[in-house]
Design a protein around this motif. Structure first.
Motif, mmCIF file in Angstrom:
data_model
loop_
_atom_site.group_PDB
_atom_site.id
_atom_site.type_symbol
_atom_site.label_atom_id
_atom_site.label_comp_id
_atom_site.label_asym_id
_atom_site.label_seq_id
_atom_site.Cartn_x
_atom_site.Cartn_y
_atom_site.Cartn_z
ATOM 1 N N SER A 1 0.837 -1.196 0.000
ATOM 2 C CA SER A 1 0.000 0.000 0.000
ATOM 3 C C SER A 1 0.871 1.245 0.000
ATOM 4 O O SER A 1 2.085 1.191 0.202
ATOM 5 C CB SER A 1 -0.927 0.006 1.214
ATOM 6 O OG SER A 1 -0.168 0.149 2.399
ATOM 7 N N ALA B 1 0.797 3.475 2.227
ATOM 8 C CA ALA B 1 1.222 3.679 3.614
ATOM 9 C C ALA B 1 2.297 2.647 3.950
ATOM 10 O O ALA B 1 2.004 1.471 4.109
ATOM 11 C CB ALA B 1 0.028 3.550 4.556
ATOM 12 N N LYS B 2 3.528 3.085 4.059
ATOM 13 C CA LYS B 2 4.659 2.164 4.206
ATOM 14 C C LYS B 2 5.386 2.313 5.540
ATOM 15 O O LYS B 2 6.435 1.713 5.749
ATOM 16 C CB LYS B 2 5.654 2.391 3.063
ATOM 17 C CG LYS B 2 5.080 2.121 1.677
ATOM 18 C CD LYS B 2 6.113 2.406 0.593
ATOM 19 C CE LYS B 2 5.535 2.178 -0.802
ATOM 20 N NZ LYS B 2 5.191 0.779 -1.035
ATOM 21 N N PRO C 1 2.177 6.517 10.721
ATOM 22 C CA PRO C 1 1.746 7.209 9.502
ATOM 23 C C PRO C 1 2.214 8.650 9.424
ATOM 24 O O PRO C 1 2.502 9.163 8.345
ATOM 25 C CB PRO C 1 0.213 7.116 9.558
ATOM 26 C CG PRO C 1 -0.102 6.851 10.990
ATOM 27 C CD PRO C 1 1.041 6.049 11.528
ATOM 28 N N ILE D 1 6.336 -4.295 5.842
ATOM 29 C CA ILE D 1 5.181 -3.642 6.442
ATOM 30 C C ILE D 1 3.914 -4.287 5.880
ATOM 31 O O ILE D 1 3.723 -4.355 4.654
ATOM 32 C CB ILE D 1 5.175 -2.135 6.150
ATOM 33 C CG1 ILE D 1 6.405 -1.469 6.754
ATOM 34 C CG2 ILE D 1 3.897 -1.490 6.692
ATOM 35 C CD1 ILE D 1 6.486 -1.550 8.249
ATOM 36 N N ASN E 1 -0.157 -4.002 6.227
ATOM 37 C CA ASN E 1 -1.302 -3.256 6.744
ATOM 38 C C ASN E 1 -2.566 -4.094 6.647
ATOM 39 O O ASN E 1 -2.788 -4.796 5.651
ATOM 40 C CB ASN E 1 -1.503 -1.955 5.959
ATOM 41 C CG ASN E 1 -0.400 -0.941 6.206
ATOM 42 O OD1 ASN E 1 -0.024 -0.714 7.359
ATOM 43 N ND2 ASN E 1 0.127 -0.340 5.162
ATOM 44 N N ILE F 1 -6.560 -3.698 6.490
ATOM 45 C CA ILE F 1 -7.471 -2.633 6.088
ATOM 46 C C ILE F 1 -8.915 -3.021 6.368
ATOM 47 O O ILE F 1 -9.337 -4.149 6.078
ATOM 48 C CB ILE F 1 -7.315 -2.318 4.582
ATOM 49 C CG1 ILE F 1 -5.838 -2.132 4.211
ATOM 50 C CG2 ILE F 1 -8.142 -1.094 4.194
ATOM 51 C CD1 ILE F 1 -5.161 -0.969 4.850
ATOM 52 N N ILE G 1 -6.723 1.981 7.656
ATOM 53 C CA ILE G 1 -5.775 1.017 8.223
ATOM 54 C C ILE G 1 -6.145 0.784 9.687
ATOM 55 O O ILE G 1 -6.179 1.709 10.488
ATOM 56 C CB ILE G 1 -4.328 1.534 8.125
ATOM 57 C CG1 ILE G 1 -3.919 1.679 6.661
ATOM 58 C CG2 ILE G 1 -3.369 0.584 8.849
ATOM 59 C CD1 ILE G 1 -2.552 2.315 6.469
ATOM 60 N N TYR H 1 -4.620 -1.976 11.545
ATOM 61 C CA TYR H 1 -3.409 -2.454 12.202
ATOM 62 C C TYR H 1 -2.245 -2.413 11.209
ATOM 63 O O TYR H 1 -2.424 -2.706 10.026
ATOM 64 C CB TYR H 1 -3.574 -3.889 12.706
ATOM 65 C CG TYR H 1 -4.691 -4.076 13.698
ATOM 66 C CD1 TYR H 1 -4.524 -3.757 15.046
ATOM 67 C CD2 TYR H 1 -5.938 -4.569 13.290
ATOM 68 C CE1 TYR H 1 -5.555 -3.917 15.956
ATOM 69 C CE2 TYR H 1 -6.979 -4.733 14.195
ATOM 70 C CZ TYR H 1 -6.775 -4.400 15.525
ATOM 71 O OH TYR H 1 -7.803 -4.556 16.429
ATOM 72 N N THR H 2 -1.074 -2.059 11.708
ATOM 73 C CA THR H 2 0.146 -2.092 10.907
ATOM 74 C C THR H 2 1.130 -3.051 11.563
ATOM 75 O O THR H 2 1.615 -2.805 12.674
ATOM 76 C CB THR H 2 0.779 -0.690 10.788
ATOM 77 O OG1 THR H 2 -0.115 0.172 10.066
ATOM 78 C CG2 THR H 2 2.110 -0.761 10.050
ATOM 79 N N TRP I 1 4.768 -4.851 11.583
ATOM 80 C CA TRP I 1 6.149 -4.768 11.103
ATOM 81 C C TRP I 1 6.757 -6.143 11.316
ATOM 82 O O TRP I 1 6.982 -6.578 12.440
ATOM 83 C CB TRP I 1 6.915 -3.698 11.875
ATOM 84 C CG TRP I 1 8.265 -3.385 11.297
ATOM 85 C CD1 TRP I 1 8.751 -3.744 10.078
ATOM 86 C CD2 TRP I 1 9.312 -2.629 11.925
ATOM 87 N NE1 TRP I 1 10.023 -3.274 9.899
ATOM 88 C CE2 TRP I 1 10.394 -2.579 11.014
ATOM 89 C CE3 TRP I 1 9.435 -1.997 13.163
ATOM 90 C CZ2 TRP I 1 11.587 -1.924 11.312
ATOM 91 C CZ3 TRP I 1 10.622 -1.350 13.454
ATOM 92 C CH2 TRP I 1 11.680 -1.300 12.540
#
Length: 286
Positions: free
Chosen positions: A64, A66-67, A71, A147, A149, A151, A158, A160-161, A163
């Motif tokens: 995505s 969003a990396k 954010p 990463i 995400n 959705i 988003i 939850y993210t 890592w």
């Protein structure tokens, strides 16, 4: 007296029972700043991410726009002076983490190395979580950093993210954590990392500040429940929630930039004694 869920590995049951005995019962709705995803009994690593997304009706996105694990660094609510002094390269790393390569080295305090080996054999190797190498790594190893995400299908936001980090040469999973920002009961903003464990999680809350040279300092040195620090959370056999604040265990991360090279030092201590140190070199992907 409450008991941990019985149908699981004995070592998991013992540690969860310890949290019940020494921790406190909580209601999730009263502690939104602390709550995060709980792991399954049979899967924690990347398999868990897929199972969790399906259970929560979320869509997995690995590529995505969003990396970053955060954010926007504005969400840390630093003072205007601190934010203006914060290294732009550090901001870029946190907001676009997936665009960077990480090399790391590890140095153990020899007095604690045996406990690291024991934890790996009893827990980490099996659940693919908090799987810290038990040998000192003097020369840098490359971390594969991804990463992921999750959705919301309706809002497209988003939720939850994750890592997800593993050693590139061996595939060994080091961490699979959910990252974001949370506000403590005191009103202080912190960086929040949640590491799902069987029937619970380990959560680290770290207060941000900015050093004289623009480095970001994240510190989990809280003194009591409700402060920044290290927490265990779990759900018992009756579906009740419990949490234990571990004041003796602390995590401090300093990440800065010089000549466009980002470097970081992460120090873990127990009872104010250094347990191990990670050193990272962070570069933009070519």
């Amino acid at each position: 007296m409450r008991f941990a869920y019985p149908m699981q590995k004995f070592q998991d049951w013992v540690t969860q029972q310890w949290v019940i005995l020494h921790g406190r019962k909580i209601k999730p709705e009263d502690f939104p700043w602390l709550m995060g995803p709980f792991g399954n009994l049979d899967a924690i690593g990347e398999d868990f991410i897929h199972q969790f997304a399906e259970r929560e009706n979320l869509v997995i996105q690995k590529d995505s726009n969003a990396k970053g694990i955060i954010p926007s660094m504005l969400k840390l609510n630093l003072s205007e002076a601190e934010f203006s002094n914060l290294s732009k390269n550090v901001i870029e790393f946190y907001e676009n983490t997936a665009n960077h390569n990480l090399d790391f080295s590890v140095k153990w305090n020899p007095f604690f190395k045996f406990f690291g080996i024991l934890i790996n054999k009893l827990f980490s190797n099996r659940i693919n979580q908090l799987n810290v190498p038990t040998k000192n790594i003097a020369d840098s190893e490359t971390l594969k950093s991804e990463i992921i995400n999750l959705i919301d299908q309706k809002s497209k936001e988003i939720k939850y993210t994750f890592w997800f980090r593993s050693v590139e040469s061996t595939g060994q999973v080091i961490y699979s954590g959910v990252y974001g920002v949370s506000n403590l009961p005191s009103g202080k903003t912190c960086v929040k990392a949640v590491f799902p464990l069987p029937n619970g999680n380990a959560t680290v809350l770290m207060i941000p500040s900015v050093g004289e040279n623009g480095e970001l300092i994240l510190d989990s040195s809280g003194k009591k429940f409700g402060d920044a620090g290290f927490y265990f959370l779990l759900k018992d056999s009756k579906g009740e929630y419990w949490s234990q604040f571990i004041s003796s265990f602390r995590d401090r991360l300093i990440i800065g930039s010089e000549n466009d090279l980002i470097s970081a030092e992460q120090t873990l201590t127990l009872w104010h004694i250094k347990v191990l140190t990670f050193n990272y070199k962070i570069k933009l992907k070519k």
